[in-house]
Design an enzyme around this catalytic site. Sequence first.
Site, PDB file in Angstrom:
ATOM      1  N   ARG A  20       0.830  -1.214   0.000  1.00  0.00           N
ATOM      2  CA  ARG A  20       0.000   0.000   0.000  1.00  0.00           C
ATOM      3  C   ARG A  20       0.860   1.259   0.000  1.00  0.00           C
ATOM      4  O   ARG A  20       0.585   2.218  -0.722  1.00  0.00           O
ATOM      5  CB  ARG A  20      -0.952   0.010   1.204  1.00  0.00           C
ATOM      6  CG  ARG A  20      -2.032  -1.054   1.102  1.00  0.00           C
ATOM      7  CD  ARG A  20      -2.908  -1.083   2.340  1.00  0.00           C
ATOM      8  NE  ARG A  20      -2.077  -1.353   3.512  1.00  0.00           N
ATOM      9  CZ  ARG A  20      -2.225  -0.752   4.692  1.00  0.00           C
ATOM     10  NH1 ARG A  20      -3.167   0.128   4.882  1.00  0.00           N
ATOM     11  NH2 ARG A  20      -1.434  -1.066   5.694  1.00  0.00           N
ATOM     12  N   ASN A  38      -6.289  -2.511   2.627  1.00  0.00           N
ATOM     13  CA  ASN A  38      -6.252  -3.948   2.878  1.00  0.00           C
ATOM     14  C   ASN A  38      -7.674  -4.466   3.020  1.00  0.00           C
ATOM     15  O   ASN A  38      -8.508  -3.832   3.667  1.00  0.00           O
ATOM     16  CB  ASN A  38      -5.492  -4.263   4.172  1.00  0.00           C
ATOM     17  CG  ASN A  38      -3.992  -4.205   3.998  1.00  0.00           C
ATOM     18  OD1 ASN A  38      -3.473  -4.210   2.895  1.00  0.00           O
ATOM     19  ND2 ASN A  38      -3.287  -4.137   5.104  1.00  0.00           N
TER      20      ASN A  38
END
Length: 92
Positions: A20, A38
Amino acid sequence: MSTVRLTATVTGEVQGVGFRYRTRQQAEHLGLVGSATNRPDGSVLVVAAGPSSAVEQLLKWLRSADAPGRVEKVEADLHDDGASGLTGFVTD
């Protein structure tokens, strides 16, 4: 220059490996707004919006060996609705 929105689900070993964070870096470098989140199933949901050429570059990067972890699959949808409602690029 047309503005598009990418919604992509990235599966594989993509949590706990900086995926990320690096996605945010790449998106910001390309001038995109959106998020990388997530998911409970171990995937990462990437939403990115901006100029179509920059969004395509991010999608290519997501599918490349340069993305951290081990990407098995990227399911992607591109839409013409652009960046409406998005500011900056966040990771959740």
